[in-house]
Design a protein around this motif. Structure first.
Motif, short mmCIF file in Angstrom:
data_model
loop_
_atom_site.label_atom_id
_atom_site.label_comp_id
_atom_site.label_asym_id
_atom_site.label_seq_id
_atom_site.Cartn_x
_atom_site.Cartn_y
_atom_site.Cartn_z
N GLY A 295 -1.15 -4.54 5.83
CA GLY A 295 -0.76 -3.07 6.37
C GLY A 295 -0.23 -3.05 7.59
O GLY A 295 0.45 -4.03 8.06
N PHE A 296 -0.12 -1.85 8.08
CA PHE A 296 0.81 -1.52 9.61
C PHE A 296 -0.11 -1.27 10.46
O PHE A 296 -1.18 -0.68 10.53
N PRO A 297 0.12 -1.85 11.74
CA PRO A 297 1.36 -2.87 12.11
C PRO A 297 0.80 -4.34 12.13
O PRO A 297 0.53 -4.71 13.26
N LEU B 85 -3.05 -3.45 1.12
CA LEU B 85 -4.04 -2.75 2.23
C LEU B 85 -3.33 -1.77 2.80
O LEU B 85 -2.19 -1.82 3.72
N SER B 86 -3.74 -0.44 2.68
CA SER B 86 -3.13 0.58 3.62
C SER B 86 -1.50 0.73 3.38
O SER B 86 -1.32 1.11 2.11
N MET B 87 -0.92 0.57 4.14
CA MET B 87 0.65 0.69 3.77
C MET B 87 1.04 -0.21 2.72
O MET B 87 1.77 0.01 1.73
N GLY B 88 0.37 -1.44 2.66
CA GLY B 88 0.46 -2.38 1.45
C GLY B 88 0.20 -1.90 0.16
O GLY B 88 0.78 -2.21 -0.87
N ARG C 206 3.68 12.72 14.42
CA ARG C 206 3.25 11.70 14.90
C ARG C 206 3.93 10.07 14.79
O ARG C 206 3.83 9.27 15.58
N ARG C 207 4.51 10.22 13.34
CA ARG C 207 5.21 8.87 13.21
C ARG C 207 6.30 8.52 14.00
O ARG C 207 6.54 7.44 14.45
N GLU C 208 6.87 9.41 14.21
CA GLU C 208 8.15 9.66 14.93
C GLU C 208 7.81 9.25 16.56
O GLU C 208 8.56 8.48 17.06
N ALA D 271 9.37 4.83 8.12
CA ALA D 271 9.06 4.91 6.56
C ALA D 271 7.70 5.39 6.00
O ALA D 271 7.65 5.98 5.00
N LEU D 272 6.62 5.18 6.71
CA LEU D 272 5.61 5.68 6.25
C LEU D 272 5.46 7.35 6.34
O LEU D 272 4.90 8.08 5.64
N GLY D 273 6.29 7.84 7.43
CA GLY D 273 6.49 9.27 7.92
C GLY D 273 7.24 9.92 6.51
O GLY D 273 7.07 11.07 6.20
N THR E 272 -12.02 5.15 9.20
CA THR E 272 -11.89 6.49 9.57
C THR E 272 -10.48 6.67 9.40
O THR E 272 -9.94 8.02 9.44
N ILE E 273 -9.62 5.67 9.13
CA ILE E 273 -8.43 5.94 8.84
C ILE E 273 -8.04 6.44 7.41
O ILE E 273 -7.23 7.42 7.18
N THR E 274 -8.43 5.81 6.47
CA THR E 274 -8.61 6.09 5.08
C THR E 274 -9.89 6.18 4.83
O THR E 274 -10.35 5.15 4.08
N GLY F 249 -14.64 -1.29 8.23
CA GLY F 249 -13.73 -0.14 8.63
C GLY F 249 -12.50 -0.23 7.89
O GLY F 249 -12.65 -0.45 6.60
N HIS F 250 -11.28 0.09 8.50
CA HIS F 250 -10.08 -0.21 7.77
C HIS F 250 -9.74 -1.45 7.20
O HIS F 250 -8.96 -1.52 6.44
N LEU F 251 -10.31 -2.52 8.02
CA LEU F 251 -9.65 -3.86 7.66
C LEU F 251 -10.83 -4.54 6.84
O LEU F 251 -11.17 -5.67 7.07
C1 MLT Z 1 -2.19 0.69 7.64
O1 MLT Z 1 -3.06 0.03 7.72
O2 MLT Z 1 -0.91 0.24 6.97
C2 MLT Z 1 -2.07 1.77 8.58
O3 MLT Z 1 -3.20 2.27 9.07
C3 MLT Z 1 -1.45 2.92 7.63
C4 MLT Z 1 -1.39 4.09 8.33
O4 MLT Z 1 -1.07 4.26 9.56
O5 MLT Z 1 -1.42 5.22 7.56
#
Ligand code: MLT
Length: 266
Positions: free
Chosen positions: A34-36, A99-102, A137-139, A192-194, A219-221, A245-247
Motif C-alpha cells: 500500500g501507500f506510502p 493492500l489498499s493501493m496494492g 487532498r492528494r495534490e 496517481a491515486l487521485g 477507518t481508511i477503508t 486497522g488498515h494494515l
Molecule cells: C494505502 O494504504 O494504499 C493508502 O491508504 C491508500 C489511500 O490513501 O487511499
C-alpha cells in the motif's frame, strides 16, 4: 517467528530500477504493498506463509529500494508487475494479494494481464475513483511531501493506519517505514491515486477465486467498503480480521495468514 532468507532480484523497466524479494517455495503469491509503504509491510505475513508459498514481494517504483520516477499511474504499476513476473520467469499464473493501493493496482492488473492471474486477494482496499475533494487532498499531499519530506505523510497517517489497540512497536515500525519513502515516489503515487480509474464496473467481470479482507477497525477503508467490493465480485469470500486497522497483514498476521491459507485450500 523469523523471516526466511530472501532472494533479492533487480531489473530495469522504463528507466527505473525495481527491486523484489522472493521468499519460500510453493504456489506463487505476488504481494503488492500500500501507500506510502514498501514490501516490508508484508514481512509479518510472509514469515507465516513462506513455508507453503513462493512469496514475491516487490517494492513498487518510487518506494523502498526501487528507483523513483516523477510520474506514476495504476497502469504503469500493473505493467511493472507483469514485467517483474517475466524477469523472475514466473510463468504460472499467480495469486495477486494487494493492500489498499496494492488492491487498486490489482484491479488494473486484472484488466491488463488477466491471463497471468490464478486469483485475487483484495485487502483493505477500494474500487471507486477519487472524489473531487480527494483529488485536492492528494495534490496537497504531493506538494507537502515534496516541500517538507515524507515525515509529513507519516505524521498525518500514523493516527489512522492502525487499530487504536496496536502496540507501540508496530506504530513506530509503520511510522518509520512511511517516513523513509522517497518524496518523489510518494508524490507521484499520491497523484496517481487521485487520478485512478473507477474499478467498480470491473468487479462483476472478475472471474477468479477472490478473497476480500477487511480490518474490523479500519477507518481508511472501513469494513462496509470491503463488503460492497465482495458483494460485487461473483463468488468472492469476505473475511473480516478482528482488532485490525488498515494494515491487517502486519497488525494480525496470524489471522491474516490463516485467511490466506484457507483461501488457498492448504
Ligand atoms: C494505502 O494504504 O494504499 C493508502 O491508504 C491508500 C489511500 O490513501 O487511499
Amino acid at each position: 517467528m523469523t523471516l526466511p532468507a530472501a532472494k533479492t532480484s533487480e531489473f530495469e523497466i522504463d528507466a527505473v530500477r525495481l527491486v523484489c524479494d522472493t521468499f519460500g517455495a510453493g504456489p506463487p503469491i505476488l504481494f503488492v504493498h500500500g501507500f506510502p509503504l514498501d514490501g516490508r509491510m508484508w514481512h509479518p505475513a510472509v514469515e507465516r506463509l513462506a513455508a507453503r508459498f513462493r512469496c514475491i514481494v516487490p517494492d513498487l517504483r518510487g518506494f523502498g529500494r526501487s528507483g523513483t520516477s516523477p510520474q506514476a499511474s495504476m497502469t504503469r504499476f500493473a505493467d511493472d508487475l507483469a514485467a517483474l513476473l517475466d524477469h523472475l520467469r514466473e510463468n504460472q499464473p499467480v495469486v495477486l494479494c494487494g493492500l489498499s493501493m496494492g488492491g487498486i493496482i490489482g484491479f488494473e492488473f486484472f484488466r491488463r494481464h488477466r491471463a497471468r492471474l490464478a486469483g485475487l486477494i483484495l485487502c483493505n482496499t477500494r474500487a471507486k475513483p477519487e472524489s473531487p475533494e480527494g483529488v485536492v487532498r492528494r495534490e496537497k499531499t504531493a506538494t507537502d511531501v515534496l516541500r517538507d519530506g515524507s515525515r509529513t505523510i507519516a505524521d498525518a497517517m500514523i493516527g489512522s493506519i492502525l487499530a487504536p489497540t496496536a502496540p507501540e512497536a508496530l506504530r513506530q515500525w509503520s511510522h518509520a517505514m512511511m517516513a523513509s519513502q522517497p518524496p518523489i515516489g510518494v508524490a507521484a503515487s499520491a497523484r496517481a491515486l487521485g487520478t485512478r480509474p473507477d474499478s467498480y464496473p470491473t468487479l462483476a467481470r472478475i472471474d477468479l477465486p477472490t478473497l476480500v479482507i477487511a480490518g474490523s477497525h479500519d477507518t481508511i477503508t472501513p469494513p462496509p467498503t470491503l463488503s460492497e467490493i465482495a458483494a460485487g465480485i461473483p463468488g468472492a469470500r469476505l473475511v473480516t480480521i478482528e482488532n485490525s486497522g488498515h494494515l491487517s497483514p502486519a497488525e494480525q498476521p496470524d489471522a491474516f495468514a490463516a485467511a490466506v491459507m484457507n483461501y488457498a485450500g492448504s
